[in-house]
Design a protein around this motif. Structure first.
Motif, short mmCIF file in Angstrom:
data_model
loop_
_atom_site.label_atom_id
_atom_site.label_comp_id
_atom_site.label_asym_id
_atom_site.label_seq_id
_atom_site.Cartn_x
_atom_site.Cartn_y
_atom_site.Cartn_z
N HIS A 33 -37.54 -7.15 -14.90
CA HIS A 33 -37.73 -5.70 -14.93
C HIS A 33 -39.07 -5.40 -15.58
O HIS A 33 -39.83 -6.32 -15.91
CB HIS A 33 -36.58 -4.99 -15.66
CG HIS A 33 -36.33 -5.46 -17.05
ND1 HIS A 33 -36.69 -4.73 -18.16
CD2 HIS A 33 -35.76 -6.60 -17.54
CE1 HIS A 33 -36.33 -5.38 -19.26
NE2 HIS A 33 -35.78 -6.53 -18.92
N VAL B 172 -39.30 0.04 -13.85
CA VAL B 172 -37.92 -0.36 -13.55
C VAL B 172 -37.24 -0.71 -14.87
O VAL B 172 -37.64 -1.64 -15.55
CB VAL B 172 -37.89 -1.55 -12.58
CG1 VAL B 172 -36.45 -1.91 -12.23
CG2 VAL B 172 -38.68 -1.22 -11.31
N ASN C 199 -32.86 -2.06 -11.05
CA ASN C 199 -33.04 -3.52 -11.09
C ASN C 199 -31.97 -4.27 -10.31
O ASN C 199 -32.06 -5.50 -10.17
CB ASN C 199 -33.04 -4.00 -12.55
CG ASN C 199 -31.77 -3.61 -13.28
OD1 ASN C 199 -30.69 -4.11 -13.00
ND2 ASN C 199 -31.89 -2.68 -14.24
N TYR D 8 -38.04 -5.66 -7.31
CA TYR D 8 -37.40 -6.36 -8.42
C TYR D 8 -35.93 -6.64 -8.09
O TYR D 8 -35.40 -7.71 -8.42
CB TYR D 8 -37.49 -5.55 -9.71
CG TYR D 8 -38.86 -5.56 -10.38
CD1 TYR D 8 -39.91 -6.30 -9.86
CD2 TYR D 8 -39.10 -4.85 -11.54
CE1 TYR D 8 -41.16 -6.32 -10.47
CE2 TYR D 8 -40.34 -4.86 -12.17
CZ TYR D 8 -41.36 -5.60 -11.62
OH TYR D 8 -42.60 -5.62 -12.23
N ASN E 239 -34.01 -10.16 -8.05
CA ASN E 239 -32.81 -10.37 -8.86
C ASN E 239 -31.61 -10.80 -8.01
O ASN E 239 -30.77 -11.59 -8.45
CB ASN E 239 -32.48 -9.10 -9.65
CG ASN E 239 -33.46 -8.86 -10.78
OD1 ASN E 239 -34.02 -9.81 -11.34
ND2 ASN E 239 -33.71 -7.60 -11.11
#
Length: 360
Positions: free
Chosen positions: A138, A149, A184, A215, A219
């Motif tokens: 993040h 973020v 995120n 992002y 993730n």
């Protein structure tokens, strides 16, 4: 392995020397990553951040991300402190010298455009935080950019609410899931883990912020979330789809002029976007579906502002819902701002909406 400290200035082991071998990184094509996430023009997995994240996982990296105010106060204790651990570099975002971390780390940050130069020192433009065994990339501290973020205590409370709701028996299958305003991506990632993998077929992560989608895509790859796809947009009105589970963590603070998408909840005391998410979301709720929303609300003269607006949407709809206050007082430092004159406190709340039908 690098030893972690829990705050700048804490006792810690030294970094490994730059000559220590770097553990091999799993190739992208070997990961269980949906092709929609990897190849979408809407969002992209950053190969370098993914490689860095995989390396951090191999080091058993851990960092619990605090609120921005707590982060700032911790840094104020030693304003000139350099990093002495991975948590210092990627959690507290302290400056470090190039020889203090393996060369591959510098390479990955540089390739990702996430390396800041501060004279003879360097600084990461991203943070990595953990939530249980999961790792998330993040924005760096402080999160002042409009497209920053966020990750922090709200992320923990939001995902805990999702897990609590999904832990309860429910007679309807969840085949489709959407996280509106995914940020995120933590909400969708943990929700997907909590659902029956034999039934789940589609996980949509949707956000108006392109950086958030990038992002979130990375993730998703770091946490091996199946069936994921990225979608650009604020609400669901342009999607001709119903979902069995809708989750949302809309912003709820009053604007401070920085126009940060993760924070600015619009008008109505900061609940305008949450009301918009709710009004649009219930229209896309499949029979037997649920909508789980975590957000904040100003309490003015003892009255919960979001509760009043949510009731105006839900009471005439015939939908069933449960509403409760999860934390009575958050971000109290904001009450000193002119925008919050007259506000007693800011509370965070959980709302679960369900539609009948859709039995197995």
């Amino acid at each position: 392995m690098l030893l972690e400290s829990h705050a700048p200035g804490a006792a810690s082991g030294a970094f490994v020397p730059d000559t220590e071998p770097v553990p091999p990184i799993v190739a992208l094509d070997a990961l269980s990553v949906p092709s929609t996430a990897a190849t979408s023009r809407i969002a992209r997995i950053d190969d370098s951040l993914l490689a860095l994240g995989r390396w951090l996982q191999a080091q058993d990296y851990r960092f619990t991300c605090p609120t921005p105010a707590t982060h700032a106060r911790v840094l104020e204790r030693a304003p000139d402190r350099e990093a002495h651990s991975l948590a210092d570099v990627f959690g507290w975002n302290l400056p470090f010298v190039s020889g203090a971390v393996p060369a591959a780390v510098i390479k990955w940050l540089n390739e990702a455009g996430a390396l800041a130069h501060m004279g003879t020192r360097l600084r990461s433009r991203v943070r990595f935080s953990t939530l249980g065994p999961r790792l998330f990339v993040h924005s760096s501290h402080p999160t002042l950019d409009a497209d920053a973020v966020f990750f922090g205590p709200d992320t923990f409370r939001f995902t805990r609410l999702i897990e609590d709701v999904l832990r309860q028996p429910w007679p309807h299958p969840v085949r489709t899931l959407v996280d509106v305003g995914c940020g995120n991506g933590a909400g969708a990632i943990l929700a997907a883990e909590a659902l029956d993998p034999s039934e789940l077929r589609r996980v949509v992560l949707r956000d108006v912020n392109p950086r958030a989608l990038d992002y979130a895509a990375t993730n998703v790859a770091l946490n091996l979330t199946p069936h994921a796809e990225l979608s650009h947009g604020e609400v669901l009105s342009d999607l001709d789809t119903e979902f069995d589970l809708i989750i949302a963590n809309p912003p709820y603070m009053l604007g401070d002029g920085l126009r940060r998408s993760y924070r600015d909840g619009g008008g109505l005391g900061g609940v305008e976007i949450a009301v918009r998410f709710l009004s649009d979301g219930v229209k896309h709720l499949a029979p037997g579906g649920r909508m789980v929303m975590y957000t904040g609300t100003p309490i003015i003269g003892g009255q919960d502002q979001f509760r009043a607006h949510a009731g105006a949407v839900l009471d005439p709809s015939g939908l069933r819902y449960r509403y409760r206050e999860l934390d009575p007082d958050v971000f109290g430092e904001s009450l000193s701002l002119p925008e919050y004159a007259g506000v007693d406190r800011i509370a965070v709340v959980g709302l679960v909406v369900s539609r009948d039908g859709g039995l197995r």
